[in-house]
Design a protein around this motif. Structure first.
Motif, PDB file in Angstrom:
ATOM      1  N   VAL A 189      -1.438   5.630  -7.263  1.00 25.72           N
ATOM      2  CA  VAL A 189      -1.647   4.527  -6.872  1.00 25.72           C
ATOM      3  C   VAL A 189      -2.619   3.498  -7.630  1.00 25.72           C
ATOM      4  O   VAL A 189      -2.607   2.310  -7.724  1.00 25.72           O
ATOM      5  N   ASP A 190      -3.674   4.300  -8.133  1.00 27.36           N
ATOM      6  CA  ASP A 190      -4.604   3.745  -9.009  1.00 27.36           C
ATOM      7  C   ASP A 190      -3.885   2.759 -10.258  1.00 27.36           C
ATOM      8  O   ASP A 190      -4.431   1.853 -10.892  1.00 27.36           O
ATOM      9  N   ARG A 191      -2.913   3.468 -10.738  1.00 29.43           N
ATOM     10  CA  ARG A 191      -2.164   2.845 -11.899  1.00 29.43           C
ATOM     11  C   ARG A 191      -0.872   1.873 -11.491  1.00 29.43           C
ATOM     12  O   ARG A 191      -0.180   1.280 -12.446  1.00 29.43           O
ATOM     13  N   ALA A 192      -0.756   1.754 -10.283  1.00 30.45           N
ATOM     14  CA  ALA A 192       0.270   0.728 -10.064  1.00 30.45           C
ATOM     15  C   ALA A 192       0.312  -0.718 -10.241  1.00 30.45           C
ATOM     16  O   ALA A 192      -0.810  -1.120 -10.469  1.00 30.45           O
ATOM     17  N   ASP A 193       1.243  -1.271 -10.372  1.00 34.44           N
ATOM     18  CA  ASP A 193       1.291  -2.768 -10.970  1.00 34.44           C
ATOM     19  C   ASP A 193       2.358  -3.380 -10.134  1.00 34.44           C
ATOM     20  O   ASP A 193       3.672  -2.788  -9.761  1.00 34.44           O
ATOM     21  N   ALA A 194       2.078  -4.683  -9.779  1.00 32.80           N
ATOM     22  CA  ALA A 194       2.971  -5.703  -9.162  1.00 32.80           C
ATOM     23  C   ALA A 194       3.107  -7.093  -9.607  1.00 32.80           C
ATOM     24  O   ALA A 194       2.196  -7.464  -9.961  1.00 32.80           O
ATOM     25  N   SER A 195       4.242  -7.543  -9.647  1.00 33.76           N
ATOM     26  CA  SER A 195       4.369  -8.880 -10.163  1.00 33.76           C
ATOM     27  C   SER A 195       5.438  -9.623  -9.328  1.00 33.76           C
ATOM     28  O   SER A 195       6.597  -8.887  -8.784  1.00 33.76           O
ATOM     29  N   LYS A 245       1.037  -1.276   0.118  1.00 32.52           N
ATOM     30  CA  LYS A 245       0.009   0.180  -0.049  1.00 32.52           C
ATOM     31  C   LYS A 245       1.105   1.358   0.061  1.00 32.52           C
ATOM     32  O   LYS A 245       1.947   1.245   0.482  1.00 32.52           O
ATOM     33  N   VAL A 246       0.292   2.263  -0.438  1.00 34.51           N
ATOM     34  CA  VAL A 246       1.000   3.847  -0.552  1.00 34.51           C
ATOM     35  C   VAL A 246       0.377   4.622   0.328  1.00 34.51           C
ATOM     36  O   VAL A 246      -0.946   4.585   0.093  1.00 34.51           O
ATOM     37  N   LEU A 247       0.812   5.112   1.285  1.00 32.33           N
ATOM     38  CA  LEU A 247       0.303   6.182   1.946  1.00 32.33           C
ATOM     39  C   LEU A 247       1.047   7.316   2.121  1.00 32.33           C
ATOM     40  O   LEU A 247       2.226   7.334   2.574  1.00 32.33           O
ATOM     41  N   GLY A 248       0.800   8.580   1.497  1.00 28.30           N
ATOM     42  CA  GLY A 248       1.699   9.824   1.378  1.00 28.30           C
ATOM     43  C   GLY A 248       2.772   9.418   0.734  1.00 28.30           C
ATOM     44  O   GLY A 248       2.496   8.804  -0.660  1.00 28.30           O
ATOM     45  N   ASN A 249       3.928   9.631   0.996  1.00 22.98           N
ATOM     46  CA  ASN A 249       5.191   9.297   0.259  1.00 22.98           C
ATOM     47  C   ASN A 249       5.901   7.914   0.686  1.00 22.98           C
ATOM     48  O   ASN A 249       6.985   7.775   0.486  1.00 22.98           O
ATOM     49  N   THR A 303       4.556   0.590   1.787  1.00 25.13           N
ATOM     50  CA  THR A 303       4.733  -0.266   2.481  1.00 25.13           C
ATOM     51  C   THR A 303       4.441  -1.741   2.037  1.00 25.13           C
ATOM     52  O   THR A 303       3.344  -1.817   1.542  1.00 25.13           O
ATOM     53  N   VAL A 304       5.341  -2.670   2.088  1.00 24.10           N
ATOM     54  CA  VAL A 304       5.061  -4.125   1.572  1.00 24.10           C
ATOM     55  C   VAL A 304       5.208  -4.887   2.754  1.00 24.10           C
ATOM     56  O   VAL A 304       6.090  -4.773   3.755  1.00 24.10           O
ATOM     57  N   SER A 305       4.485  -5.670   2.702  1.00 21.63           N
ATOM     58  CA  SER A 305       4.115  -6.797   3.901  1.00 21.63           C
ATOM     59  C   SER A 305       3.924  -8.064   3.135  1.00 21.63           C
ATOM     60  O   SER A 305       3.548  -8.229   2.170  1.00 21.63           O
ATOM     61  N   GLY A 306       3.875  -9.263   4.098  1.00 21.73           N
ATOM     62  CA  GLY A 306       3.821 -10.510   3.770  1.00 21.73           C
ATOM     63  C   GLY A 306       4.126 -11.490   4.637  1.00 21.73           C
ATOM     64  O   GLY A 306       4.212 -11.311   6.011  1.00 21.73           O
TER      65      GLY A 306
END
Length: 166
Positions: free
Chosen positions: A134-140, A89-93, A96-99
């Protein structure tokens, strides 16, 4: 008495220097080491006497962040996981990557001597240099590497004002 005061002052300066060094080291390492919180669901193997092996709770998730013309790309090396193991998720600048990295119990019993891999849930915070869309972000996730592409958000605060004749 003067020698005792000199000795106390020397010890005091030593501890202040040591404390400052630790603070600088902690500041430089901030975010580099990732803490894995042990989960109750993890099936950590048992030793011959029935006790659980100690499992590392800290790991180094190697990360590259680079800035292209129109996007920020974050690459995190995280072998042994699947794409469903991650969320971000992105909050401000801040990204945060979690798992969670689960211990896989094999069908045959094994006698472990050393278990250094970290297992459990984790969270890593990454400061972003610019605002992102954030709406156009992509993760792989492929070959043990999580790749997150974050398009830059282009704000255009300048606006042309037409001047009318009077």
């Amino acid at each position: 008495m003067n020698m005792v005061q000199d000795w106390k002052q020397g010890i005091s300066q030593f501890w202040a220097s040591l404390s400052d060094g630790w603070a600088k080291l902690r500041e430089r390492a901030n975010g580099t080491l990732t803490y894995f919180a042990p989960d109750a669901h993890d099936a950590v193997p048992k030793q011959a006497d029935g006790s659980r092996l100690p499992v590392s709770s800290w790991a180094y998730l190697a990360m590259d962040i680079y800035d292209e013309n129109d996007r920020i790309i974050v690459r995190i090396e995280a072998p042994g996981m699947t794409q469903q193991d991650f969320s971000y998720k992105v909050l401000g600048n801040m990204l945060t990557v979690s798992g969670a990295k689960r211990f896989e119990r094999a069908s045959t019993e094994k006698n472990y001597r050393i278990l250094e891999c970290a297992y459990g849930s984790f969270q890593r915070m990454v400061p972003l240099p610019v605002a992102v869309d954030v709406d156009r972000a992509d993760a792989s996730y492929r070959d043990g590497v999580l790749r997150i592409e974050l398009p830059k958000l282009h704000h255009s605060n300048a606006r042309r004002i037409l001047v009318r004749q009077g």
